[in-house]
Design a protein around this motif. Structure first.
Motif, PDB file in Angstrom:
ATOM      1  N   GLN A 330      65.900  31.890  63.213  1.00 34.47           N
ATOM      2  CA  GLN A 330      65.024  31.189  62.495  1.00 34.47           C
ATOM      3  C   GLN A 330      64.883  29.685  63.353  1.00 34.47           C
ATOM      4  O   GLN A 330      65.733  29.474  64.158  1.00 34.47           O
ATOM      5  N   ARG A 331      63.740  29.229  63.380  1.00 33.04           N
ATOM      6  CA  ARG A 331      63.466  28.021  64.143  1.00 33.04           C
ATOM      7  C   ARG A 331      64.261  26.823  63.378  1.00 33.04           C
ATOM      8  O   ARG A 331      64.134  26.388  62.149  1.00 33.04           O
ATOM      9  N   GLY A 332      64.957  26.314  64.372  1.00 35.51           N
ATOM     10  CA  GLY A 332      65.614  25.131  63.977  1.00 35.51           C
ATOM     11  C   GLY A 332      65.714  23.938  65.057  1.00 35.51           C
ATOM     12  O   GLY A 332      64.734  24.053  65.824  1.00 35.51           O
ATOM     13  N   THR A 333      66.849  23.215  65.078  1.00 35.58           N
ATOM     14  CA  THR A 333      67.152  21.948  65.911  1.00 35.58           C
ATOM     15  C   THR A 333      68.204  22.010  66.671  1.00 35.58           C
ATOM     16  O   THR A 333      69.309  22.744  66.070  1.00 35.58           O
ATOM     17  N   THR A 334      68.394  21.492  67.994  1.00 39.59           N
ATOM     18  CA  THR A 334      69.571  20.932  68.495  1.00 39.59           C
ATOM     19  C   THR A 334      69.689  19.753  68.832  1.00 39.59           C
ATOM     20  O   THR A 334      68.364  19.104  69.412  1.00 39.59           O
ATOM     21  N   SER A 335      70.711  18.819  68.748  1.00 43.92           N
ATOM     22  CA  SER A 335      70.684  17.583  69.214  1.00 43.92           C
ATOM     23  C   SER A 335      72.034  16.777  69.223  1.00 43.92           C
ATOM     24  O   SER A 335      73.009  17.525  69.029  1.00 43.92           O
TER      25      SER A 335
END
Length: 610
Positions: A330-335
């Motif tokens: 699934q498309r998500g984010t990292t930061s």
């Protein structure tokens, strides 16, 4: 590179139309990796002493500013242009050309993959690019200290030191457009910029209880040391560290020592400020999948938390979820995470030093060390996030808020999405799963070190009187016994990494030094023992299992000039040769952070005091 090739149908072999073409493609990119680094540092230090109330006190103030900047550069391939260059057809005149007319207008030249060196320079120019990342790191510190002897006890003076330090850390990392956009065969690299400052004050005291003329049998010396530091970090807030140590000398030849301490590590700039970037994530295990609901490190907590989640989503408590996240991304984010707390370490050390009076200039030491680290900062995957959210009795809302599941109303009757972990395209917050740095894990470490120091004054030996000077040996051995890390902090994922690369079971250094007058020579041998790639791999799934032991030799030469006729003090010239024999890292390792990647190199320096 591996590429399927579709052939025209053969009427005699209608099933044989497809084969795989494999190519190393080492002739497509020249090995032109390049890095450059420049470091500048300015230090100002003022110190002095004065007499007051019948005692001598000292003071010093210092300022330090350092700057390190440089870049990494690597030639690479623009993947989209590579695909255009190998997708060819024939022009009207029979010449081979790129099939895409738009690509041809942009300069596309056909890339011949058959045969090493068969590619044309025009094709290489079209598909090639350069990745470059520039960085700047700056540190500024101001420090002041004041100390001396407070008062006398029968065993000696009570000494103290008070100090203050201000420190500012700044970092910037800027990839070029090719790196930032991810047009090559690697992931896109995001820029990074951040800073923080700390304001710290500290105090130290040494209390001699027995010693000197005030000593007794089995109490030749007993000294208690203590220290305290308070830190106010502009990002992670206030914290403190402290240490207490005891030194006991039962006989003149033997010193027994021990210490207890609490320390902390503030989050790094990368952990705090790494910018948000898109990522596609999956999970090895979704605890709420019906196949996993009654398993895990704490099945009762898992089932209760998942059932409560289903009810919150408007689903039956006994809902049978077949989780898609275990099979697809699934498309998500990292930061980074600006809300990180400090890592906390509780430490214990116990040891002894033996200096036999019947062997002058000999000292033998041994120390045992134990460290328990909590609130460890880990880069959490979605699997770790799900585990921490569902496998503890009281989940942390901050962790569980890093993903969203589809509820009954949101899905508008699409039951296939009910209970599923949503990507950015469907999540109400438009973000999707958020991976990154979290305080959760713990680390248990234990090990011991031993050392032997011995020196000889060569002038004391008539046979060596012509050589003169002093020679000394310093041997230090370190052994890692335990290095257990739980990323989630739950313990079920506890991994013992002792005796793996970077945590070799045995390391030792041997320093051999010779001094005479202003001349100083130092030869150092550094040893890293045989190490495993992992304690969980076997010969059936990984080869080789271990890397060989590793030796590195260093040489340092220094000469202090006679400056009696000059208005200078301690003018010293230095030459260092690192990795004298150009030892390469063991086969199968990158060596980064563990072994020497550079090989033999030289450093020269000149220092002078005014």
């Amino acid at each position: 590179m591996s590429q399927p090739v579709d052939l025209p149908a053969d009427p005699n072999n209608p099933g044989e139309r497809l084969f795989w073409l494999h190519r190393g493609s080492t002739d497509l990119v020249e090995p032109n990796n390049y890095a450059e680094s420049d470091t500048a540092r300015l230090v100002l230090n003022l110190n002095g002493d004065f007499d007051a109330i019948g005692r001598t006190f000292f003071w010093n103030v210092a300022a330090n500013h350092g700057r390190n900047e440089g870049f990494f550069q690597q030639d690479n391939i623009v993947q989209s242009r590579f695909l255009q260059a190998i997708n060819v057809d024939r022009a009207a005149n029979g010449d081979i050309q790129c099939a895409d007319a738009t690509a041809r207008a942009a300069g596309c030249a056909p890339l011949n993959l058959f045969g090493k060196g068969a590619r044309s320079q025009a094709a290489l120019d079209y598909i090639g690019t350069t990745f470059r990342q520039d960085y700047t790191i700056k540190q500024t510190t101001y420090e002041a200290n004041f100390g001396g002897d407070l008062f006398d006890l029968p065993a000696g003076a009570v000494a103290f030191n008070l100090g203050y330090e201000y420190r500012k850390e700044e970092s910037e990392f800027q990839p070029n457009d090719a790196s930032r956009l991810g047009i090559g065969r690697t992931a896109a690299i995001s820029p990074l910029k951040g800073e923080y400052d700390t304001s710290e004050w500290y105090a130290e005291v040494s209390l001699p209880i027995f010693g000197g003329d005030f000593s007794f049998p089995m109490l030749r010396e007993l000294t208690l040391d203590g220290s305290y530091r308070s830190v106010d970090n502009s990002v992670s807030g206030k914290d403190k560290s402290w240490a207490t140590a005891l030194r006991w000398r039962p006989i003149n030849d033997l010193l027994v020592r021990g210490s207890l301490s609490r320390s902390f590590r503030a989050p790094a700039i990368t952990e705090l400020f790494t910018p948000v970037s898109t990522s596609f994530v999956s999970a090895t295990v979704d605890p709420c999948d019906y196949r996993n609901l009654n398993s895990g490190p704490n099945p009762a907590a898992r089932k209760a938390n998942c059932q409560a989640e289903f009810v919150r989503l408007g689903l039956p408590a006994d809902y049978q979820l077949t989780s898609n996240i275990q099979a697809a991304t699934q498309r998500g984010t990292t930061s980074g995470n600006p809300n990180l707390k400090n890592e906390i370490a509780d430490q214990q050390t116990y040891g002894l030093v033996y200096q036999p009076s019947f062997i002058p200039n000999l000292a033998v030491s041994f120390d045992w060390v134990k460290v328990d680290l909590s609130d460890a900062i880990s880069n959490f995957t979605l699997t770790s996030i799900l585990t921490v959210c569902y496998d503890v009795p009281n989940p942390d809302p901050a962790v569980c808020g890093r993903f969203q599941r589809g509820d009954k109303d949101l899905m508008n009757g699409d039951s296939s999405l009910a209970g599923q972990i949503l990507g950015a395209d469907l999540a109400p917050n438009g973000v999707g799963p958020q991976t990154g740095f979290i305080n959760a894990g713990y680390l248990n470490f234990s090990g011991w070190s031993g050392g032997v120091e011995y020196s000889l004054n060569l002038d004391d030996y008539q046979s060596l009187a012509g050589l003169g000077g002093r020679i000394s040996w310093d041997f230090d051995l370190f052994r890692t016994e335990t290095y257990e890390l739980s990323v989630t902090g739950l313990g079920f994922d506890l991994v013992n990494s002792a005796n793996t690369i970077g945590l070799a079971e045995t390391k030792w250094n041997l320093n051999t030094a010779y001094t005479r007058g202003g001349l100083g020579l130092l030869w150092t041998v550094r040893y890293t023992g045989e190490s495993k790639f992992s304690n969980t791999t076997t010969i059936e799934n990984y080869a080789p299992l271990t890397v060989d032991a590793y030796y590195v030799n260093d040489l340092s030469v220094a000469y202090r000039f006679d400056t009696d006729r000059m208005n200078l003090k301690d003018v010293t010239a230095r030459l260092q040769v690192r990795n004298v024999f150009d030892a390469e890292p063991p086969f199968g390792t990158t060596g980064i952070g563990v072994y020497d990647l550079i090989g033999r190199y030289y450093q020269v320096g000149l220092t002078a005091r005014f």
